[in-house]
Scaffold this active site. Structure first.
Site, PDB file in Angstrom:
ATOM      1  N   ARG A  27       0.841  -1.206   0.000  1.00 34.75           N
ATOM      2  CA  ARG A  27       0.000   0.000   0.000  1.00 34.75           C
ATOM      3  C   ARG A  27       0.873   1.252   0.000  1.00 34.75           C
ATOM      4  O   ARG A  27       0.553   2.240  -0.651  1.00 34.75           O
ATOM      5  CB  ARG A  27      -0.928  -0.025   1.215  1.00 34.75           C
ATOM      6  CG  ARG A  27      -1.942  -1.173   1.141  1.00 34.75           C
ATOM      7  CD  ARG A  27      -2.761  -1.258   2.397  1.00 34.75           C
ATOM      8  NE  ARG A  27      -3.713  -2.364   2.349  1.00 34.75           N
ATOM      9  CZ  ARG A  27      -3.472  -3.580   2.812  1.00 34.75           C
ATOM     10  NH1 ARG A  27      -2.295  -3.872   3.341  1.00 34.75           N
ATOM     11  NH2 ARG A  27      -4.417  -4.510   2.755  1.00 34.75           N
ATOM     12  N   ASP A  72      -9.153  -4.764   8.308  1.00 35.68           N
ATOM     13  CA  ASP A  72      -8.260  -5.787   8.883  1.00 35.68           C
ATOM     14  C   ASP A  72      -8.882  -6.383  10.152  1.00 35.68           C
ATOM     15  O   ASP A  72      -8.784  -7.588  10.407  1.00 35.68           O
ATOM     16  CB  ASP A  72      -6.912  -5.153   9.228  1.00 35.68           C
ATOM     17  CG  ASP A  72      -6.437  -4.242   8.120  1.00 35.68           C
ATOM     18  OD1 ASP A  72      -5.521  -4.610   7.387  1.00 35.68           O
ATOM     19  OD2 ASP A  72      -7.029  -3.151   7.972  1.00 35.68           O
ATOM     20  N   ARG A  78     -11.465  -8.813   9.068  1.00 33.79           N
ATOM     21  CA  ARG A  78     -10.833 -10.062   8.591  1.00 33.79           C
ATOM     22  C   ARG A  78     -10.367 -10.904   9.771  1.00 33.79           C
ATOM     23  O   ARG A  78     -10.538 -12.128   9.790  1.00 33.79           O
ATOM     24  CB  ARG A  78      -9.636  -9.714   7.688  1.00 33.79           C
ATOM     25  CG  ARG A  78     -10.059  -9.172   6.346  1.00 33.79           C
ATOM     26  CD  ARG A  78      -8.891  -8.626   5.539  1.00 33.79           C
ATOM     27  NE  ARG A  78      -9.333  -8.306   4.190  1.00 33.79           N
ATOM     28  CZ  ARG A  78      -8.730  -7.422   3.393  1.00 33.79           C
ATOM     29  NH1 ARG A  78      -7.645  -6.791   3.798  1.00 33.79           N
ATOM     30  NH2 ARG A  78      -9.197  -7.196   2.177  1.00 33.79           N
ATOM     31  N   HIS A 125      -2.867   0.428   8.369  1.00 29.60           N
ATOM     32  CA  HIS A 125      -3.602  -0.490   7.495  1.00 29.60           C
ATOM     33  C   HIS A 125      -2.581  -0.937   6.454  1.00 29.60           C
ATOM     34  O   HIS A 125      -2.407  -0.309   5.417  1.00 29.60           O
ATOM     35  CB  HIS A 125      -4.789   0.227   6.833  1.00 29.60           C
ATOM     36  CG  HIS A 125      -5.395  -0.576   5.701  1.00 29.60           C
ATOM     37  ND1 HIS A 125      -5.880  -1.850   5.861  1.00 29.60           N
ATOM     38  CD2 HIS A 125      -5.581  -0.270   4.392  1.00 29.60           C
ATOM     39  CE1 HIS A 125      -6.341  -2.289   4.701  1.00 29.60           C
ATOM     40  NE2 HIS A 125      -6.173  -1.357   3.793  1.00 29.60           N
TER      41      HIS A 125
HETATM   42  N1  LIG Z   1      -8.934   1.325   2.860  1.00 35.18           N
HETATM   43  C1  LIG Z   1      -9.088   0.065   2.489  1.00 35.18           C
HETATM   44  O1  LIG Z   1      -9.254  -0.825   3.329  1.00 35.18           O
HETATM   45  C2  LIG Z   1      -9.058  -0.254   1.027  1.00 35.18           C
HETATM   46  C3  LIG Z   1      -9.483  -1.504   0.545  1.00 35.18           C
HETATM   47  C4  LIG Z   1      -9.476  -1.723  -0.818  1.00 35.18           C
HETATM   48  C5  LIG Z   1      -8.990  -0.741  -1.682  1.00 35.18           C
HETATM   49  N2  LIG Z   1      -8.567   0.436  -1.152  1.00 35.18           N
HETATM   50  C6  LIG Z   1      -8.026   1.521  -1.990  1.00 35.18           C
HETATM   51  O2  LIG Z   1      -9.074   2.285  -2.546  1.00 35.18           O
HETATM   52  C7  LIG Z   1      -8.584   2.950  -3.713  1.00 35.18           C
HETATM   53  C8  LIG Z   1      -9.564   2.745  -4.854  1.00 35.18           C
HETATM   54  O3  LIG Z   1      -9.548   1.371  -5.236  1.00 35.18           O
HETATM   55  P1  LIG Z   1     -10.505   0.848  -6.401  1.00 35.18           P
HETATM   56  O4  LIG Z   1     -10.328  -0.627  -6.457  1.00 35.18           O
HETATM   57  O5  LIG Z   1     -11.871   1.431  -6.249  1.00 35.18           O
HETATM   58  O6  LIG Z   1      -9.783   1.526  -7.661  1.00 35.18           O
HETATM   59  P2  LIG Z   1     -10.421   1.803  -9.098  1.00 35.18           P
HETATM   60  O7  LIG Z   1      -9.270   1.964 -10.047  1.00 35.18           O
HETATM   61  O8  LIG Z   1     -11.467   0.786  -9.389  1.00 35.18           O
HETATM   62  O9  LIG Z   1     -11.158   3.205  -8.890  1.00 35.18           O
HETATM   63  C9  LIG Z   1     -10.484   4.401  -8.693  1.00 35.18           C
HETATM   64  C10 LIG Z   1     -11.347   5.497  -9.308  1.00 35.18           C
HETATM   65  O10 LIG Z   1     -10.751   6.753  -8.990  1.00 35.18           O
HETATM   66  C11 LIG Z   1     -10.951   7.598 -10.104  1.00 35.18           C
HETATM   67  N3  LIG Z   1     -10.021   8.722 -10.051  1.00 35.18           N
HETATM   68  C12 LIG Z   1      -8.688   8.730 -10.238  1.00 35.18           C
HETATM   69  N4  LIG Z   1      -8.207   9.985 -10.111  1.00 35.18           N
HETATM   70  C13 LIG Z   1      -9.259  10.780  -9.819  1.00 35.18           C
HETATM   71  C14 LIG Z   1      -9.410  12.169  -9.561  1.00 35.18           C
HETATM   72  N5  LIG Z   1      -8.362  12.997  -9.594  1.00 35.18           N
HETATM   73  N6  LIG Z   1     -10.644  12.639  -9.285  1.00 35.18           N
HETATM   74  C15 LIG Z   1     -11.716  11.819  -9.257  1.00 35.18           C
HETATM   75  N7  LIG Z   1     -11.639  10.483  -9.507  1.00 35.18           N
HETATM   76  C16 LIG Z   1     -10.419   9.980  -9.776  1.00 35.18           C
HETATM   77  C17 LIG Z   1     -10.730   6.682 -11.305  1.00 35.18           C
HETATM   78  O11 LIG Z   1     -11.295   7.228 -12.497  1.00 35.18           O
HETATM   79  C18 LIG Z   1     -11.434   5.405 -10.838  1.00 35.18           C
HETATM   80  O12 LIG Z   1     -12.791   5.357 -11.243  1.00 35.18           O
HETATM   81  C19 LIG Z   1      -7.189   2.362  -3.976  1.00 35.18           C
HETATM   82  O13 LIG Z   1      -6.198   3.235  -3.480  1.00 35.18           O
HETATM   83  C20 LIG Z   1      -7.197   1.080  -3.173  1.00 35.18           C
HETATM   84  O14 LIG Z   1      -5.903   0.674  -2.796  1.00 35.18           O
HETATM   85  C21 LIG Z   1      -8.602   0.700   0.154  1.00 35.18           C
END
Ligand SMILES: NC(=O)c1ccc[n+]([C@@H]2O[C@H](COP(=O)([O-])OP(=O)(O)OC[C@H]3O[C@@H](n4cnc5c(N)ncnc54)[C@H](O)[C@@H]3O)[C@@H](O)[C@H]2O)c1
Length: 322
Positions: free
Chosen positions: A95, A155, A158, A182
């Site tokens: 991450r 987490d 999980r 995380h």
């Molecule tokens: N916190 C957690 O527990 C957790 C769990 C899973 C994923 N995540 C994180 O969440 C984030 C998103 O993951 P995802 O699978 O949805 O990714 P994804 O690629 O499916 O979606 C990301 C979206 O962000 C948009 N985007 C990018 N830049 C942008 C901007 N400047 N303004 C507006 N929109 C913008 C993209 O167009 C896309 O639709 C990642 O960083 C991932 O690591 C966090």
């Protein structure tokens, strides 16, 4: 027909970034019926439009809700704004590897959000979530109470699930927390894990079975490394985190004083200050109501301090405004 003038404000939630995580959260929110308006904002506007259309077609099966693809000006009036935009981990990436890329996106997004809504509670999902929660705090200049990272909410879920399978109790009756980052340096709080107030070792004694340290270590390893295992198989993780952010949103919108392991600014906890990481936290309509000052054993304190140092190092590399 006369349209009556409105005396109350519709409850709006905005989602910035409607990829896997943002769109799944919006779906969970629609099914919950908690919001009367859901705004979807994405750099890829067509994607936000498509998600809004698809979600609107579920309204007859769910709850009356206005859902549309908007822009940052639609953050105005939102009670909660979920930030889930940005790059996700590729197979093998940590991450923290995402920090530079997503911090650059943060410099664009946060000022836009704040310009249109200086009053909302901001929920951060994008990784590295603790680093970006801290960045949000600095870029928004919001009070720490209103900047919350999803942190180890996932987490912890999980961990509780895997423990509940092993001990054969409902996951909701398994009380245990993952704290810290995380990510790879997260910390399992074995010293406080319990079922009905019984420490796990005492539960084993009462059941006449041994407490198997190797199995416990393996449960933690599976917890910590779950994202890698899921990403390897399906490319991304989103159902459980969306459910977690939904639970967090509910705690806020319904003023529930729920204890959740979310990431927020930590000050003076076992010598740890000025970093965002997860600890069991009371969440209500004000956002962070109280970060609980739990008692940890010596090894847990060491691990938590190490986790904080790793996060501080990643934050320092971003050169955020003071
Ligand atoms: N916190 C957690 O527990 C957790 C769990 C899973 C994923 N995540 C994180 O969440 C984030 C998103 O993951 P995802 O699978 O949805 O990714 P994804 O690629 O499916 O979606 C990301 C979206 O962000 C948009 N985007 C990018 N830049 C942008 C901007 N400047 N303004 C507006 N929109 C913008 C993209 O167009 C896309 O639709 C990642 O960083 C991932 O690591 C966090």
């Amino acid at each position: 027909m006369d349209v009556p003038s409105q005396s109350t404000t519709p409850l709006r939630v905005s989602v910035v970034g409607v990829g896997n995580v943002g769109a799944t959260f919006a779906y969970a929110l629609l099914l919950s019926g908690l919001a009367s308006e859901i705004v979807l904002i994405d750099k890829n506007h067509a994607k936000a439009e498509g998600e809004a259309m698809d979600l609107n077609h579920a309204v007859p099966f769910a709850h009356p809700t206005r859902i549309w693809a908007g822009d940052f000006s639609d953050c105005a009036g939102a009670a909660v704004i979920v930030l889930a935009a940005g790059a996700l981990q590729k197979a093998g990436e940590t991450r923290l590897d995402l920090a530079g890329r997503n911090a650059a996106i943060w410099q664009e997004i946060v000022p836009e959000v704040v310009k249109h809504n200086p009053h909302a509670i901001l929920l951060i999902a994008t990784n590295p979530v603790d680093v970006l929660t801290y960045a949000t705090l600095k870029l928004s200049e919001f009070p720490a109470q209103r900047v919350i990272g999803s942190g180890t909410i996932l987490d912890t879920a999980r961990f509780r699930y895997l423990l509940s399978e092993h001990f054969r109790v409902d996951a909701r009756s398994m009380h245990a927390f993952i704290i810290g980052e995380h990510g790879d340096s997260e910390v399992p709080v074995w010293s406080l894990a319990n079922v009905a107030g019984m420490k796990l070792k005492d539960l084993c004694v009462a059941r006449g079975v041994g407490y198997d340290v190797k199995t416990m270590d393996e449960i933690f390893r599976q917890t910590r490394d779950a994202a890698y295992a899921i990403i390897q198989r399906k490319g991304a993780t989103y159902y459980a985190v969306a459910a977690g952010i939904m639970r967090l949103t509910e705690a806020i919108l319904r003023n529930q004083n729920t204890v959740l392991s979310v990431s927020s600014l930590v000050q003076d906890f076992y010598g740890i200050s000025d970093v965002c990481l997860s600890l069991p936290t009371v969440v209500n309509c004000c956002g962070i109501a109280e970060v609980l000052r739990i008692q940890l054993d010596a090894s847990e304190i060491d691990q938590l301090r190490r986790s904080a140092e790793i996060l501080k190092h990643a934050i320092a590399a971003l050169k955020l405004p003071e």
